[in-house]
Design an enzyme around this catalytic site. Structure first.
Site, mmCIF file in Angstrom:
data_model
loop_
_atom_site.group_PDB
_atom_site.id
_atom_site.type_symbol
_atom_site.label_atom_id
_atom_site.label_comp_id
_atom_site.label_asym_id
_atom_site.label_seq_id
_atom_site.Cartn_x
_atom_site.Cartn_y
_atom_site.Cartn_z
ATOM 1 N NE ARG A 116 32.687 35.613 33.465
ATOM 2 C CZ ARG A 116 32.206 36.220 33.274
ATOM 3 N NH1 ARG A 116 31.459 36.477 35.072
ATOM 4 N NH2 ARG A 116 31.864 37.924 33.000
ATOM 5 C CG ASP A 123 28.361 43.000 37.215
ATOM 6 O OD1 ASP A 123 27.820 42.684 35.412
ATOM 7 O OD2 ASP A 123 28.218 43.410 37.339
ATOM 8 C CB THR A 138 35.061 40.444 32.904
ATOM 9 O OG1 THR A 138 36.448 40.501 33.549
ATOM 10 C CG2 THR A 138 35.158 39.198 32.550
ATOM 11 N N GLY A 159 35.954 34.322 38.272
ATOM 12 C CA GLY A 159 33.911 33.360 38.071
ATOM 13 C C GLY A 159 34.540 31.781 36.774
ATOM 14 C CB ALA A 179 40.660 36.451 33.135
ATOM 15 C CB CYS A 208 33.667 42.210 38.350
ATOM 16 S SG CYS A 208 33.937 41.009 37.789
#
Length: 238
Positions: free
Chosen positions: A74, A77, A79, A143, A156, A172
């Protein structure tokens, strides 16, 4: 026709496998656009732009906590996923190439903004930052990946009050204290069913679809396989 699959708490690796099967079925046009909703036990994921420096604890500490780290395809960054977070994996066919990807992400953001408005939470977006914010705090992360014109991964949305898992990372690339949740904003508990209903309303409005809960055999088979290894499947329903 669009389909809804709602599961309980599902191991992250199992969720990845289910996504792959749904993606393959959508690529072959065996199913229509589908939305998978679930929760995960505590886990960290690194997207394509993920940087290990945003992981704030050692591998030994993660092992002690029993938290795995997954490198996934995805966007975005690092998560955190865990209980009290509604995870949505839309398996949708896109059109119009890169423009379609941008529009899809914007549509997901708008669907979540509409969902949060049903709780009286005024949410919005920030320029050059994907996701949804409630005031100065981030409440939902997004993402996605796209293969053969069909999406994987998704969003999310934090709804429970326990955000301690974000202290393990710079989510992120942001400071952990910038994260928030529906229960924190409302200063009262919320249950997943409330959140799920609001999210479905948002998706149906923005994408101009109506989700079907009566699944065709192929989807029933796939979700039954996943439910057989669910960690907590009390909320599983077709």
């Amino acid at each position: 026709m669009a389909y809804l699959m709602s599961l309980g708490t599902v191991d992250y690796q199992v969720g990845l496998g289910l996504q792959e099967r749904l993606w393959a079925a959508r690529v072959r046009d065996e199913i229509g656009d589908s939305l998978l909703l679930l929760e995960h036990p505590p886990v960290l994921t690194l997207g394509r732009r993920g940087e290990r420096r945003n992981l704030l604890v050692s591998e030994d500490e993660l092992a002690r906590l029993g938290i795995k780290v997954y490198q996934v395809e995805r966007g975005g960054d690092i998560t955190y996923h865990g209980p009290g977070q509604l995870i949505g994996y839309p398996i949708f066919r896109l059109k119009n190439g890169l423009l379609g990807v941008r529009q899809f992400v914007e549509n997901v953001e708008q669907a979540l903004i509409i969902a949060l408005s049903q709780f009286g939470i005024k949410a919005g977006i920030r320029q050059k930052m994907i996701g949804v914010w409630a005031g100065e705090h981030k409440i939902a992360s997004i993402g996605i990946a796209v293969r053969n014109g069909v999406t994987l991964h998704g969003f999310a949305l934090n709804f429970g009050p326990d955000l301690s898992g974000f202290q393990l990372i710079n989510p992120c690339g942001l400071k952990p204290e910038l994260m928030t949740a529906i229960a924190i904003e409302l200063k009262r508990p919320v249950i997943r069913e409330e959140v799920e209903g609001a999210v479905l309303n948002g998706f149906e409005q923005v994408f101009n679809i109506k989700f079907q809960r009566n699944l065709p055999r192929i989807l029933t088979t796939l979700t039954n396989l996943a439910s057989s290894v669910c960690i907590r499947c009390a909320s599983f329903r077709q």
